[in-house]
Design a protein around this motif. Sequence first.
Motif, PDB file in Angstrom:
ATOM      1  N   SER A 153       0.858  -1.181   0.000  1.00 35.41           N
ATOM      2  CA  SER A 153       0.000   0.000   0.000  1.00 35.41           C
ATOM      3  C   SER A 153       0.894   1.230   0.000  1.00 35.41           C
ATOM      4  CB  SER A 153      -0.934   0.004   1.210  1.00 35.41           C
ATOM      5  OG  SER A 153      -1.799  -1.097   1.183  1.00 35.41           O
ATOM      6  N   ILE A 154       1.122   1.797  -1.192  1.00 33.90           N
ATOM      7  CA  ILE A 154       1.999   2.946  -1.358  1.00 33.90           C
ATOM      8  C   ILE A 154       1.205   4.075  -1.987  1.00 33.90           C
ATOM      9  CG2 ILE A 154       4.110   3.812  -2.408  1.00 33.90           C
ATOM     10  CD1 ILE A 154       5.152   0.959  -2.469  1.00 33.90           C
ATOM     11  N   GLY A 155       1.288   5.256  -1.359  1.00 33.10           N
ATOM     12  CA  GLY A 155       0.552   6.389  -1.895  1.00 33.10           C
ATOM     13  C   GLY A 155      -0.941   6.122  -1.851  1.00 33.10           C
ATOM     14  N   GLU A 156      -1.588   6.252  -3.009  1.00 36.58           N
ATOM     15  CA  GLU A 156      -3.022   6.004  -3.079  1.00 36.58           C
ATOM     16  C   GLU A 156      -3.341   4.530  -3.277  1.00 36.58           C
ATOM     17  OE1 GLU A 156      -4.761   8.439  -6.051  1.00 36.58           O
ATOM     18  OE2 GLU A 156      -4.428  10.315  -4.970  1.00 36.58           O
ATOM     19  N   SER A 157      -2.316   3.725  -3.524  1.00 39.79           N
ATOM     20  CA  SER A 157      -2.548   2.302  -3.723  1.00 39.79           C
ATOM     21  C   SER A 157      -2.977   1.641  -2.417  1.00 39.79           C
ATOM     22  CB  SER A 157      -1.282   1.629  -4.263  1.00 39.79           C
ATOM     23  OG  SER A 157      -1.489   0.255  -4.446  1.00 39.79           O
ATOM     24  N   VAL A 158      -4.044   0.851  -2.499  1.00 43.40           N
ATOM     25  CA  VAL A 158      -4.599   0.174  -1.331  1.00 43.40           C
ATOM     26  C   VAL A 158      -4.586  -1.325  -1.587  1.00 43.40           C
ATOM     27  CG1 VAL A 158      -6.660  -0.135   0.098  1.00 43.40           C
ATOM     28  CG2 VAL A 158      -6.022   2.142  -0.718  1.00 43.40           C
ATOM     29  N   ALA A 159      -4.201  -2.124  -0.566  1.00 43.56           N
ATOM     30  CA  ALA A 159      -4.060  -3.566  -0.739  1.00 43.56           C
ATOM     31  C   ALA A 159      -5.350  -4.316  -0.469  1.00 43.56           C
ATOM     32  CB  ALA A 159      -2.955  -4.093   0.173  1.00 43.56           C
ATOM     33  N   THR A 160      -6.213  -3.814   0.386  1.00 38.97           N
ATOM     34  CA  THR A 160      -7.432  -4.545   0.734  1.00 38.97           C
ATOM     35  C   THR A 160      -8.540  -3.576   1.106  1.00 38.97           C
ATOM     36  OG1 THR A 160      -8.333  -6.308   2.138  1.00 38.97           O
ATOM     37  CG2 THR A 160      -6.802  -4.753   3.171  1.00 38.97           C
ATOM     38  N   THR A 161      -9.779  -4.008   0.933  1.00 42.55           N
ATOM     39  CA  THR A 161     -10.927  -3.175   1.283  1.00 42.55           C
ATOM     40  C   THR A 161     -12.144  -4.039   1.544  1.00 42.55           C
ATOM     41  OG1 THR A 161     -12.176  -1.211   0.626  1.00 42.55           O
ATOM     42  CG2 THR A 161     -11.819  -2.863  -1.058  1.00 42.55           C
ATOM     43  N   ARG A 162     -13.160  -3.447   2.136  1.00 42.27           N
ATOM     44  CA  ARG A 162     -14.437  -4.105   2.349  1.00 42.27           C
ATOM     45  C   ARG A 162     -15.470  -3.552   1.376  1.00 42.27           C
ATOM     46  NH1 ARG A 162     -12.822  -2.868   7.766  1.00 42.27           N
ATOM     47  NH2 ARG A 162     -12.443  -4.738   9.037  1.00 42.27           N
ATOM     48  N   VAL A 163     -16.438  -4.388   1.051  1.00 41.05           N
ATOM     49  CA  VAL A 163     -17.564  -3.962   0.212  1.00 41.05           C
ATOM     50  C   VAL A 163     -18.846  -4.413   0.888  1.00 41.05           C
ATOM     51  CG1 VAL A 163     -18.735  -4.208  -2.000  1.00 41.05           C
ATOM     52  CG2 VAL A 163     -16.240  -4.047  -1.933  1.00 41.05           C
ATOM     53  N   GLY A 164     -19.735  -3.483   1.105  1.00 40.48           N
ATOM     54  CA  GLY A 164     -21.010  -3.837   1.721  1.00 40.48           C
ATOM     55  C   GLY A 164     -21.640  -2.636   2.389  1.00 40.48           C
ATOM     56  N   ALA A 165     -22.951  -2.700   2.558  1.00 39.56           N
ATOM     57  CA  ALA A 165     -23.679  -1.647   3.251  1.00 39.56           C
ATOM     58  C   ALA A 165     -23.511  -1.824   4.754  1.00 39.56           C
ATOM     59  CB  ALA A 165     -25.155  -1.686   2.858  1.00 39.56           C
ATOM     60  N   ALA A 166     -23.449  -0.712   5.470  1.00 43.50           N
ATOM     61  CA  ALA A 166     -23.258  -0.752   6.931  1.00 43.50           C
ATOM     62  C   ALA A 166     -24.439  -1.416   7.617  1.00 43.50           C
ATOM     63  CB  ALA A 166     -23.056   0.663   7.452  1.00 43.50           C
ATOM     64  N   ASN A 167     -24.133  -2.151   8.693  1.00 40.75           N
ATOM     65  CA  ASN A 167     -25.154  -2.794   9.534  1.00 40.75           C
ATOM     66  C   ASN A 167     -26.102  -3.679   8.711  1.00 40.75           C
ATOM     67  OD1 ASN A 167     -24.220  -1.438  11.920  1.00 40.75           O
ATOM     68  ND2 ASN A 167     -25.273   0.408  11.164  1.00 40.75           N
ATOM     69  N   SER A 168     -25.535  -4.405   7.776  1.00 44.45           N
ATOM     70  CA  SER A 168     -26.326  -5.300   6.940  1.00 44.45           C
ATOM     71  C   SER A 168     -25.491  -6.518   6.572  1.00 44.45           C
ATOM     72  CB  SER A 168     -26.807  -4.578   5.674  1.00 44.45           C
ATOM     73  OG  SER A 168     -25.696  -4.144   4.914  1.00 44.45           O
ATOM     74  N   GLU A 169     -26.150  -7.518   6.031  1.00 44.06           N
ATOM     75  CA  GLU A 169     -25.454  -8.723   5.612  1.00 44.06           C
ATOM     76  C   GLU A 169     -25.023  -8.563   4.158  1.00 44.06           C
ATOM     77  OE1 GLU A 169     -26.057 -13.583   5.406  1.00 44.06           O
ATOM     78  OE2 GLU A 169     -27.725 -12.270   5.969  1.00 44.06           O
ATOM     79  N   ASN A 170     -23.746  -8.822   3.909  1.00 44.48           N
ATOM     80  CA  ASN A 170     -23.201  -8.634   2.570  1.00 44.48           C
ATOM     81  C   ASN A 170     -22.321  -9.836   2.214  1.00 44.48           C
ATOM     82  OD1 ASN A 170     -23.826  -5.496   2.369  1.00 44.48           O
ATOM     83  ND2 ASN A 170     -22.795  -5.839   4.328  1.00 44.48           N
ATOM     84  N   SER A 171     -22.205 -10.090   0.936  1.00 39.38           N
ATOM     85  CA  SER A 171     -21.350 -11.191   0.487  1.00 39.38           C
ATOM     86  C   SER A 171     -20.892 -10.930  -0.945  1.00 39.38           C
ATOM     87  CB  SER A 171     -22.093 -12.527   0.559  1.00 39.38           C
ATOM     88  OG  SER A 171     -21.266 -13.586   0.114  1.00 39.38           O
ATOM     89  N   ILE A 172     -19.607 -11.201  -1.209  1.00 38.21           N
ATOM     90  CA  ILE A 172     -19.075 -11.143  -2.576  1.00 38.21           C
ATOM     91  C   ILE A 172     -18.967 -12.568  -3.101  1.00 38.21           C
ATOM     92  CG2 ILE A 172     -17.069 -10.624  -4.003  1.00 38.21           C
ATOM     93  CD1 ILE A 172     -16.536  -8.191  -2.363  1.00 38.21           C
ATOM     94  N   LYS A 173     -19.570 -12.822  -4.284  1.00 37.94           N
ATOM     95  CA  LYS A 173     -19.590 -14.153  -4.879  1.00 37.94           C
ATOM     96  C   LYS A 173     -18.725 -14.281  -6.120  1.00 37.94           C
ATOM     97  CE  LYS A 173     -22.629 -15.963  -2.057  1.00 37.94           C
ATOM     98  NZ  LYS A 173     -22.283 -17.094  -1.161  1.00 37.94           N
ATOM     99  N   GLY A 174     -18.334 -13.159  -6.706  1.00 33.54           N
ATOM    100  CA  GLY A 174     -17.551 -13.249  -7.935  1.00 33.54           C
ATOM    101  C   GLY A 174     -16.851 -11.948  -8.265  1.00 33.54           C
ATOM    102  N   ILE A 175     -15.915 -12.022  -9.215  1.00 31.27           N
ATOM    103  CA  ILE A 175     -15.131 -10.859  -9.638  1.00 31.27           C
ATOM    104  C   ILE A 175     -14.809 -11.009 -11.117  1.00 31.27           C
ATOM    105  CG2 ILE A 175     -12.971 -11.980  -8.937  1.00 31.27           C
ATOM    106  CD1 ILE A 175     -11.848  -9.182  -8.330  1.00 31.27           C
ATOM    107  N   CYS A 176     -14.673  -9.881 -11.816  1.00 28.34           N
ATOM    108  CA  CYS A 176     -14.337  -9.916 -13.237  1.00 28.34           C
ATOM    109  C   CYS A 176     -13.637  -8.624 -13.634  1.00 28.34           C
ATOM    110  CB  CYS A 176     -15.581 -10.127 -14.100  1.00 28.34           C
ATOM    111  SG  CYS A 176     -16.897  -8.898 -13.847  1.00 28.34           S
ATOM    112  N   PHE A 177     -13.016  -8.645 -14.809  1.00 25.99           N
ATOM    113  CA  PHE A 177     -12.365  -7.464 -15.379  1.00 25.99           C
ATOM    114  C   PHE A 177     -12.327  -7.642 -16.885  1.00 25.99           C
ATOM    115  CE2 PHE A 177      -9.076 -10.590 -14.817  1.00 25.99           C
ATOM    116  CZ  PHE A 177      -8.235 -10.439 -15.920  1.00 25.99           C
TER     117      PHE A 177
END
Length: 840
Positions: free
Chosen positions: A388-412
């Motif tokens: 994690s250098i400068g603006e580069s970030v190594a990890t993050t969370r995705v989801g709405a606060a105080n709710s149940e969230n899940s990531i099932k897939g990724i693409c590019f």
Amino acid sequence: MRATLLFSFLCGNVRDSIAKVHYGFQSGAIPNSKTADVNDANHPTNDDSFASGLYYDSRNSLVYVTGGTYSRFWDRIGSSSGGSNVREMINVVNSDCFLAVLKVPKNEQNQNDGNVDKEMKVVYARRFGTESTPEACSAVMYTPSVSDTARAITLGNTEEGGLLTSLRMKGSRKASTYGFMMDFDIELTKKNGKVVDVSGKIDGGRLMYDFPVQYPIAVTTDPRSTSGKDMFVVLLSSPIHSQNNGQQTPGVHPDPTQNDDITGYGKDFRVVIEMSQPKSQATLDYEKEIGEFEEGGVRETIVGGWKRAFSPSGSAETSGSDTPPSLQVSDLIYVPRIVNSARNDVLVLVGTTNGHGPEFGGPETKGNSENYGFITKINPTDGDTDASIGESVATTRVGAANSENSIKGICFQRGLDNVEYIYVVGFTNGLLDNTYMQRNQLSIAKDNKVSKHAFVTKLNLRTLKQVWSRQIGSQNGEDVIGHGCDISPDGSTVYLAGTVKNGGSIRFIEVDELDENSQSSGGDDIFVASYSTAGPANFIRQFGTAEDDTFAKGKSIVCDEYGNAIVLGNTRGSMMRLRGDHDKNIHKNRPNDIFVMSIGKTKGKIPSIAEKFPERYKDKVSINVYSDSDDDNKSLYTVEKVAIIISSVLMFFTIVYAACNIQWVASEGSKWNSNDRVMDYLDEFNDNDVELHVRHSATGGVHGIYDFEAKTSAKPPTEVSVGFNETAQRPSSRMSSEDSAKVLEDALYIVDSNKTKLAPGRKSDDDMSESLSSNISWKDREQYRLDGAASISSATVQASNIKKHESQNGSNALREGDDVVLPDVNENDDEDETWDKEII
């Protein structure tokens, strides 16, 4: 101009006649098998197959599919026995893996097709496993090559005594659940550059048993590499033996692919990422020679490299509890990236947890113990977390606060050397989409709780900041789960696909999304949503049968080279084939089939569902029967037919033209033209009292003139016609057409030459002693040349012969003042008809 318009018309009609075809496949077109023990009421009797993942080879238009099966269907594709063997009719007690290769039809409509629906052909299928041990495959990866041979890798799990467990080192610890990589050698047979057959064999593989329990989830490699030297596998592993956690319904086979919330064994799971490489051919040859690393007919063809394991930490609220943080791993992808003008590729891991840590979204967030999705970047050279250098970030969370969230897939977007954005999909029961959806538009279940909504989120790869999110709910509070995504090759479209649960129907937020046909078909349904990569929706399509139809839970949606989507799923209904027991009732105990189908890029067009259009499937041969013949040889498409017709017409006229020329050349020797008849007439003209002169004709060519002496009383000859008669035959003694024309050209030239020599002012008689031929200028003579075509088509014969004129005293000498042989006749003077007569 007319030819151009005709060509444009033909091309336009050809172009309009080529429509994008829609295609599909469904397994299991055989009757239900008999069970090994018909007296066991709890034993499932269905030939169930469950899909887990697919891979699309755009170069050869082939789809690779894998999963778990309890059916011998995959053994019988192309079999001539027709299932007469009793053993073949007994279903598989323990699940096995399967690998199938399906051929995508050409992107052209056959003119003879009643509609644009086409069937995918299975060009290769293989069930592999052991009868006594359960196996299942979770992912497939195809590694192309420049030749017609390639490698397919399937990931799976087994138990002691199962696939590849003979490769376990002697004295090493046994595992409850092993992971394996199965290595297939794939050979493509091509005709005219297109695949007509696929053959394969198991070359070997690798056994993974570092933990008591391991479930391989995904495998990836550099998408720009054709050799696939480095392969990266992510596993969900546990250091603890435990009993089977899965709950099996009596009489129903469980889904063995294990790509959802349930794992068969173990607890306190952690993520394991390891790099693997194929063994060199030299190493394989040496091991074969000394007989090592080969047991039970299989050998180790893949060797491990670096390995990294990490697990989330529990929250403060759960510290001291015996319950470890929850953890699910969904996918791992290799993403090309450039930093500071140098390659700096990353592995991107996605999953779900309620824990925290440097690989799971960062430090703990207070007041949030719910599940959330995490995204983590890993260095492919050593497995460390990306810096994690400068603006580069190594990890993050995705989801709405105080709710149940899940990531099932990724693409590019594939095909890029420097990827800027990634997309993740999953579900949430909160509000992620703050642009197109309001909180009061969230779907509410009967218990007044917000139901699960499928979502897709676009993020910047470097900063992992969210660019936009879209989410989809149901009309009456049923759950909608997103499982997969992919990007069109041109980068314009992102697809989100998943399952609508329990008879729910999609709730449309934007008017442009509305599709009257997208409503529940009964039970679970499939949905596919298309969005611009800028955010707006293109379409949302829901489809299925009266039975349960679910989206496969691994990598199960891909784009073809045209930007259309190919999806993989499971069904107990008549989706892409008409079942023998087809009716409109719901049968929860029907065999589970896998299906593959295309989704049109523009409007989401799909093939006809067999349950809704049974008449289109009644007369069809089973779509899963393998055929040795190539589709391209079975029918001619519209373009080819038009080309053949145009070529045939051109060839016909060419032949007619050539035949006419041959006939004309042959007739040249037997038919004679106007010049021939004039010469014949002049040769036979023999009248001592009449001179025959020639002069230019005002209409072209020459006129023949009769000249009578004044002292004679001769009468003009009778007017004759020596015009062209096409049917007249040339006398055998007649000179050739070319010679006749030359004589007449000479005559014309002599006339004008003599007129010039005898013009006033010329006093030398020696001028006449010069050879006329010596004074010929070919440049001057061009004006006397007779065009064959013109002379033949002329209505008046224009030629003459010249007779030598003798003076009254018999002298050949010409003196000034004498009458000349060839008088200069003024064409404008009126001539006495008594003295002159034209040859007509």
